[in-house]
Motif scaffolding. Structure first.
Motif, PDB file in Angstrom:
ATOM      1  N   GLY A 165       2.241   1.378  -3.814  1.00  0.00           N
ATOM      2  CA  GLY A 165       1.109   2.133  -4.321  1.00  0.00           C
ATOM      3  C   GLY A 165      -0.097   1.320  -4.780  1.00  0.00           C
ATOM      4  N   TYR A 166      -0.198   0.074  -4.325  1.00  0.00           N
ATOM      5  CA  TYR A 166      -1.361  -0.744  -4.684  1.00  0.00           C
ATOM      6  C   TYR A 166      -2.584  -0.280  -3.913  1.00  0.00           C
ATOM      7  CZ  TYR A 166       1.640  -4.137  -7.039  1.00  0.00           C
ATOM      8  OH  TYR A 166       2.523  -4.747  -7.898  1.00  0.00           O
ATOM      9  N   THR A 167      -3.776  -0.505  -4.484  1.00  0.00           N
ATOM     10  CA  THR A 167      -5.020  -0.204  -3.780  1.00  0.00           C
ATOM     11  C   THR A 167      -5.352  -1.356  -2.833  1.00  0.00           C
ATOM     12  OG1 THR A 167      -6.436  -1.298  -5.409  1.00  0.00           O
ATOM     13  CG2 THR A 167      -5.896   1.025  -5.824  1.00  0.00           C
ATOM     14  N   THR A 168      -6.286  -1.099  -1.912  1.00  0.00           N
ATOM     15  CA  THR A 168      -6.687  -2.176  -1.001  1.00  0.00           C
ATOM     16  C   THR A 168      -7.338  -3.321  -1.770  1.00  0.00           C
ATOM     17  OG1 THR A 168      -8.727  -0.982  -0.476  1.00  0.00           O
ATOM     18  CG2 THR A 168      -6.895  -0.724   1.056  1.00  0.00           C
ATOM     19  N   ALA A 169      -8.057  -3.013  -2.859  1.00  0.00           N
ATOM     20  CA  ALA A 169      -8.678  -4.070  -3.676  1.00  0.00           C
ATOM     21  C   ALA A 169      -7.606  -4.950  -4.324  1.00  0.00           C
ATOM     22  CB  ALA A 169      -9.573  -3.454  -4.744  1.00  0.00           C
ATOM     23  N   GLU A 170      -6.550  -4.326  -4.823  1.00  0.00           N
ATOM     24  CA  GLU A 170      -5.462  -5.095  -5.451  1.00  0.00           C
ATOM     25  C   GLU A 170      -4.739  -5.958  -4.423  1.00  0.00           C
ATOM     26  OE1 GLU A 170      -4.142  -2.087  -9.058  1.00  0.00           O
ATOM     27  OE2 GLU A 170      -3.502  -1.613  -7.019  1.00  0.00           O
TER      28      GLU A 170
ATOM     29  N   PHE B 278       0.817  -1.211   0.000  1.00  0.00           N
ATOM     30  CA  PHE B 278       0.000   0.000   0.000  1.00  0.00           C
ATOM     31  C   PHE B 278       0.854   1.266   0.000  1.00  0.00           C
ATOM     32  CE2 PHE B 278      -2.742   3.226   2.023  1.00  0.00           C
ATOM     33  CZ  PHE B 278      -3.876   3.122   1.234  1.00  0.00           C
ATOM     34  N   TYR B 279       1.806   1.360   0.932  1.00  0.00           N
ATOM     35  CA  TYR B 279       2.568   2.600   1.094  1.00  0.00           C
ATOM     36  C   TYR B 279       3.812   2.694   0.227  1.00  0.00           C
ATOM     37  CZ  TYR B 279      -0.453   3.719   4.995  1.00  0.00           C
ATOM     38  OH  TYR B 279      -1.551   4.013   5.761  1.00  0.00           O
TER      39      TYR B 279
ATOM     40  N   ARG C 132      -8.012  -3.575   4.905  1.00  0.00           N
ATOM     41  CA  ARG C 132      -8.136  -2.310   5.637  1.00  0.00           C
ATOM     42  C   ARG C 132      -7.901  -2.522   7.133  1.00  0.00           C
ATOM     43  NH1 ARG C 132     -12.414  -1.601   1.909  1.00  0.00           N
ATOM     44  NH2 ARG C 132     -13.935  -2.146   3.504  1.00  0.00           N
TER      45      ARG C 132
ATOM     46  N   GLU D  39     -11.398  -7.153   0.913  1.00  0.00           N
ATOM     47  CA  GLU D  39     -10.828  -5.805   0.992  1.00  0.00           C
ATOM     48  C   GLU D  39     -10.922  -5.262   2.421  1.00  0.00           C
ATOM     49  OE1 GLU D  39     -11.146  -1.622  -1.490  1.00  0.00           O
ATOM     50  OE2 GLU D  39     -12.300  -3.354  -2.174  1.00  0.00           O
TER      51      GLU D  39
END
Length: 66
Positions: free
Chosen positions: A29-34, A25-26, A47, A43
């Motif tokens: 740069g992936y999204t939570t869905a990815e 994530f940080y 989180r 998802e």
């Protein structure tokens, strides 16, 4: 020059699922869905892992507790 980075060291010390979620994530740069697809979970689970990991990191790095 030292490559000492206390934040990265703390991230790498997290349990595996938390470490992967935080890194993806940080740092990547992936999204939570990815991340959820990669970790084969919901998802909402990603989180939760990110939230718990932030609390762990705050504690490990000497931040104030709420």
């Amino acid at each position: 020059e030292s490559l000492h980075n206390p934040v990265l060291e703390a991230v790498l010390a997290l349990p595996a699922d938390y470490k992967t979620a935080v890194y993806m994530f940080y740092y990547e740069g992936y999204t939570t869905a990815e991340i959820a697809r990669y970790q084969c979970c919901r998802e909402a689970t990603v989180r939760s892992r990110l939230s718990r990991a932030r609390k762990m990191l705050k504690s490990m790095l000497g931040g104030e507790q709420r």
